[in-house]
Design an enzyme around this catalytic site. Structure first.
Site, mmCIF file in Angstrom:
data_model
loop_
_atom_site.group_PDB
_atom_site.id
_atom_site.type_symbol
_atom_site.label_atom_id
_atom_site.label_comp_id
_atom_site.label_asym_id
_atom_site.label_seq_id
_atom_site.Cartn_x
_atom_site.Cartn_y
_atom_site.Cartn_z
ATOM 1 N N ASN A 9 0.876 -1.175 0.000
ATOM 2 C CA ASN A 9 0.000 0.000 0.000
ATOM 3 C C ASN A 9 0.910 1.221 0.000
ATOM 4 O OD1 ASN A 9 -1.791 2.057 0.493
ATOM 5 N ND2 ASN A 9 -2.368 1.380 2.568
ATOM 6 N N LYS A 11 0.188 4.233 -0.300
ATOM 7 C CA LYS A 11 -0.433 5.448 0.253
ATOM 8 C C LYS A 11 -0.130 6.632 -0.676
ATOM 9 C CE LYS A 11 -0.307 3.287 4.721
ATOM 10 N NZ LYS A 11 -0.364 3.434 6.163
ATOM 11 N N HIS A 95 -9.712 1.318 4.551
ATOM 12 C CA HIS A 95 -8.456 1.503 5.291
ATOM 13 C C HIS A 95 -8.718 2.473 6.446
ATOM 14 C CE1 HIS A 95 -4.397 2.732 6.316
ATOM 15 N NE2 HIS A 95 -3.992 1.612 5.743
ATOM 16 N N GLU A 97 -7.140 4.902 7.501
ATOM 17 C CA GLU A 97 -6.923 6.321 7.176
ATOM 18 C C GLU A 97 -8.130 6.900 6.431
ATOM 19 O OE1 GLU A 97 -3.078 5.715 5.349
ATOM 20 O OE2 GLU A 97 -2.286 5.187 7.324
ATOM 21 N N GLU A 166 -5.832 -4.829 10.405
ATOM 22 C CA GLU A 166 -4.820 -3.796 10.627
ATOM 23 C C GLU A 166 -5.127 -3.041 11.919
ATOM 24 O OE1 GLU A 166 -2.699 -2.677 6.725
ATOM 25 O OE2 GLU A 166 -4.360 -1.304 7.015
ATOM 26 N N GLY A 172 2.079 2.305 10.743
ATOM 27 C CA GLY A 172 3.066 3.373 10.600
ATOM 28 C C GLY A 172 3.747 3.761 11.902
ATOM 29 N N SER A 210 2.934 -2.136 10.384
ATOM 30 C CA SER A 210 4.377 -2.235 10.650
ATOM 31 C C SER A 210 4.942 -3.621 10.378
ATOM 32 C CB SER A 210 4.704 -1.761 12.076
ATOM 33 O OG SER A 210 4.317 -0.406 12.243
HETATM 34 P P1 PGA Z 1 2.502 0.261 7.655
HETATM 35 O O1 PGA Z 1 1.070 0.493 6.966
HETATM 36 O O2 PGA Z 1 3.042 -1.030 7.109
HETATM 37 O O3 PGA Z 1 3.324 1.455 7.227
HETATM 38 O O4 PGA Z 1 2.278 0.208 9.126
HETATM 39 C C1 PGA Z 1 0.204 -0.575 6.736
HETATM 40 C C2 PGA Z 1 -1.076 -0.047 6.138
HETATM 41 O O5 PGA Z 1 -1.527 1.037 6.554
HETATM 42 O O6 PGA Z 1 -1.687 -0.682 5.250
#
Ligand code: PGA
Length: 249
Positions: A9, A11, A95, A97, A166, A172, A210
């Site tokens: 992803n 982003k 997601h 976000e 998640e 993140g 992460s």
């Molecule tokens: P990350 O993000 O691996 O940077 O923690 C995962 C995601 O948001 O899909």
């Protein structure tokens, strides 16, 4: 045994030049690996990435969102049909976000999954609890509520989705759920899918938050962890390739 799926992803990261070199390195490094992989890219780069990925089948193209509407006066939205024009195979929906910054409700996420499915695109449905939810002992309740909305709207098609667990507190942040913590939630989600479809074992349940080159193998060795949704580590070819390699074992 079902193949594992590693989906990057990106982003809101990338540029024409950065995407080209990242993809070239990922394509070269993943030759011959026995795993499914995908990159979920910003919509602006769908045409570029489609062209780079053409003619091979290991790395599939994904989007990071899809509209809950089919067509019409919805400025800024991108429909499932448009994504299909670019040979998009996966669409991330719900997601955290999007849920947080765009106030996407469980019902909206369920509709987005439905739009994707009806265009022949596999939705990667994200669920996950916040730190406050976890500390209040509400992890199970929250993820089940989020998945229930998608099951309710999509009925027997539910075996066609991918689920991504998640935990919001792990995204993140460098804080990963332990393999045991992740497996416990994946088992809950699997049981919920089993109650809805006889094909629940076929559904890939990814872990995200992460996941990186160092912790991927242990997470992916859990019985109900069928892959990963990778944010930060998908932007570095070497790291993403190590995760793909861990999944291909
Ligand atoms: P990350 O993000 O691996 O940077 O923690 C995962 C995601 O948001 O899909």
């Amino acid at each position: 045994m079902k193949k594992k799926l590693i989906a990057g992803n990106w982003k809101m990261n990338g540029s024409l030049a950065a995407n080209a070199s990242l993809l070239q390195a990922v394509l070269e490094g993943s030759q011959g690996m026995n795993c499914q992989a995908a990159v979920c890219v910003p919509a602006a780069y769908l045409a570029q990435v489609q062209a780079v990925l053409a003619g091979q089948s290991l790395i599939a193209l994904g989007s990071q969102d899809v509209s809950a509407q089919e067509v019409g006066a919805f400025t800024g939205e991108i429909s499932a049909g448009m994504l299909k024009d670019f040979a998009v195979r996966y669409a991330i929906v719900g997601h955290s976000e999007r849920r947080q910054y765009h106030a996407e409700s469980d019902a909206t996420v369920a509709l987005k999954a439905q739009r994707a499915l009806s265009a022949g695109i596999t939705p990667i449905v994200c669920v996950g609890e916040t730190l406050a939810d976890r500390e209040a002992g509400k992890t199970e309740e929250v993820v089940k509520r989020q998945l229930a909305a998608v099951i309710h709207t999509n009925g027997h098609c539910i075996s066609e989705i991918v689920v991504a667990y998640e935990p919001v507190w792990a995204i993140g942040t460098g804080k990963t759920a332990s393999p045991e913590q992740a497996q416990a939630v994946h088992a809950v989600l699997r049981a919920q899918l089993k109650a809805a479809t006889e094909h629940a074992e076929r559904v890939q349940i990814l872990y995200g938050g992460s996941m990186n080159a160092a912790n991927a193998a242990e997470l992916l060795s859990q019985p109900d962890i069928d892959g990963g949704l990778i944010g930060g580590a998908s932007l570095k070819a070497a790291d993403f390739l190590q995760i793909i390699a861990a999944a291909a074992r």
